[in-house]
Structures are given as structure tokens and as C-alpha cells.
Write a protein that holds these residues in place. Sequence first.
Motif, PDB file in Angstrom:
ATOM      1  N   THR A 135       0.827  -1.211   0.000  1.00 40.17           N
ATOM      2  CA  THR A 135       0.000   0.000   0.000  1.00 40.17           C
ATOM      3  C   THR A 135       0.861   1.261   0.000  1.00 40.17           C
ATOM      4  O   THR A 135       0.593   2.207  -0.750  1.00 40.17           O
ATOM      5  CB  THR A 135      -0.929   0.011   1.232  1.00 40.17           C
ATOM      6  OG1 THR A 135      -1.769  -1.149   1.197  1.00 40.17           O
ATOM      7  CG2 THR A 135      -1.804   1.257   1.231  1.00 40.17           C
ATOM      8  N   GLU A 136       1.889   1.269   0.826  1.00 35.41           N
ATOM      9  CA  GLU A 136       2.772   2.435   0.884  1.00 35.41           C
ATOM     10  C   GLU A 136       3.508   2.626  -0.437  1.00 35.41           C
ATOM     11  O   GLU A 136       3.667   3.764  -0.909  1.00 35.41           O
ATOM     12  CB  GLU A 136       3.784   2.281   2.019  1.00 35.41           C
ATOM     13  CG  GLU A 136       4.665   3.526   2.189  1.00 35.41           C
ATOM     14  CD  GLU A 136       5.716   3.371   3.274  1.00 35.41           C
ATOM     15  OE1 GLU A 136       6.461   4.348   3.505  1.00 35.41           O
ATOM     16  OE2 GLU A 136       5.813   2.279   3.865  1.00 35.41           O
ATOM     17  N   TYR A 166       1.120   4.060  -3.080  1.00 31.68           N
ATOM     18  CA  TYR A 166       0.863   5.476  -2.802  1.00 31.68           C
ATOM     19  C   TYR A 166       2.033   6.324  -3.291  1.00 31.68           C
ATOM     20  O   TYR A 166       1.848   7.351  -3.955  1.00 31.68           O
ATOM     21  CB  TYR A 166       0.642   5.690  -1.310  1.00 31.68           C
ATOM     22  CG  TYR A 166       0.466   7.152  -0.927  1.00 31.68           C
ATOM     23  CD1 TYR A 166      -0.734   7.826  -1.200  1.00 31.68           C
ATOM     24  CD2 TYR A 166       1.505   7.856  -0.321  1.00 31.68           C
ATOM     25  CE1 TYR A 166      -0.886   9.158  -0.861  1.00 31.68           C
ATOM     26  CE2 TYR A 166       1.364   9.193   0.016  1.00 31.68           C
ATOM     27  CZ  TYR A 166       0.163   9.842  -0.256  1.00 31.68           C
ATOM     28  OH  TYR A 166       0.007  11.173   0.065  1.00 31.68           O
TER      29      TYR A 166
END
Length: 266
Positions: free
Chosen positions: A67-68, A71
Amino acid sequence: MNTTDKILMDYAMDRNLNQSEKDILSFLIQKKMEGEQLSIRKAANKLFVSTTSILRLCKKLGFSGYTEFIYNLGLKVAKMPDTEAEFLEGIHSPLETKRKEFMQNYELTFLSLNETHVQVFLEQLQKCQKIYFYGAGFSTTFSNYLAKKMELFGYYVSNSSTSDSRALFWNNIQKYELFIVFSRSGETNRVIEKVKIAKNNGLKTILFTGNKHSTNASLADLVFPVIDPTIESQQEFQVTSYESNMMLLIDTLLSLAIQKGIIKEF
């Protein structure tokens, strides 16, 4: 270089990614560029890899998880305008052309090496501890470099150029056992004169040059030619592969001498 490659390079630099990891990264970047949102499981299915492989890549890139990373990738893509990609392509293409040219010229230089001359060169380094170096013009860069290297390896060296008088050269050369000279054209009169003096004093003469058909080449005992793209135009002030390839040749020969135990590194 397109935008995908540029972003991949930014992420992959100094990360030691293997080819499989690069393929995963390239795929994820491309999908983000196309605006497609992929969960880690969907990405794994499309790539035919495990989600663990993707997570391992994300952590290798310095992120806590998928997820990081996604992003961060979204921010990077948003900041990458089309004009930058076009600009980079304008740099990459000529840069790649020059890289290939320089490497091709070194390859040709390496393939043209006379291996008998290399063997005799190594034998001379083993036999002679007192070496006189000589260069003219820009060639003094090479003579300075090799002389300094040999001095660090424990050899007794002297290094001079065309600014030194004939009398000074005559007095000094008699103290030495080997004469190594650098001359791009091989036709500089002062260099020719010094080669003749060295030979008359019984010194083996080794020439590094861009012109293997020169007067100096005909006089020297050993000749190491380096491909010179200006050999016909005689425009020696052009920036070409000659200088960098000469340095590569010098270091190649030194590395070989070290490998064979002829030169001892301190």
C-alpha cells in the motif's frame, strides 16, 4: 528512455534488484501509468507470482508494504510530466550512441593487442625497476598517470615532457633501464629524437600511440596502439574515446601484471 524506464531507474538505483524483481516493478509502474488500480492479489495473479514476492520487492525498495509503495508510486507518476519524458529521450539516445562508440573503440583496441608484446611488456616490468616516462602535449597526462602508479608500486621512475632540454634528457636517461613513451600522432619531432636517444643508450622502448604506422612506431621495440577516431583528420583536440580508452588500456595491463604477481600492491 520513456517515463516507465525513468521511474524504474529511480526505484531500482543501488537496490541490486534481480531480473524478476525488475519485471514486477516495471509491470506495476506501467499499470499505474495506465491508471489501472490493482490490489496486491490481482497484481500477483497477472504476474504469475506470489503476493510474498511483491511484498518482498516493496520492502527491498524501502517501503513497509504494498500500500505504501503504490501510494508513493502514484505521487511519482503524477509529478512526471510528458515533457520530461521527451526531454530524457533527447538525452538518452545520443548518450547511448556515444557509449556504444566508446566501448566499440575500446573493444577494437583490445582485440588488436599483440599478445607477444603484452608478454614482453610484463617481462620488462619484472626485469626493470628503473623506468623513464616521456609524453608530449596531452600525452603527458598518460605518462604522469602511469609513472605515478609505478612509483606507488615501488619502481624508481622519472617523468618528463617536451619542455625538458635535450641535454637534461641525455643526462637522465642513462640512469634508467626502460623507456615508456606516449605519443598520439607518433610524429612529434622531439619525441622521435628522445626515442632515438633512448635506443642508442640500449633501453628497450615501449610506445603507446594512436598511430601504429608512425615514425615512432617504426622505432619502438613494443607498440600498443589505441583506436584514434581523429587519425585521418588530425584534429586531436576533439573529444573522443582515445583518452578514456588509453586509460582503460593502461589499467588493463597493470591489472594483468598484478594478477601474475609481477607488480606487488602495497
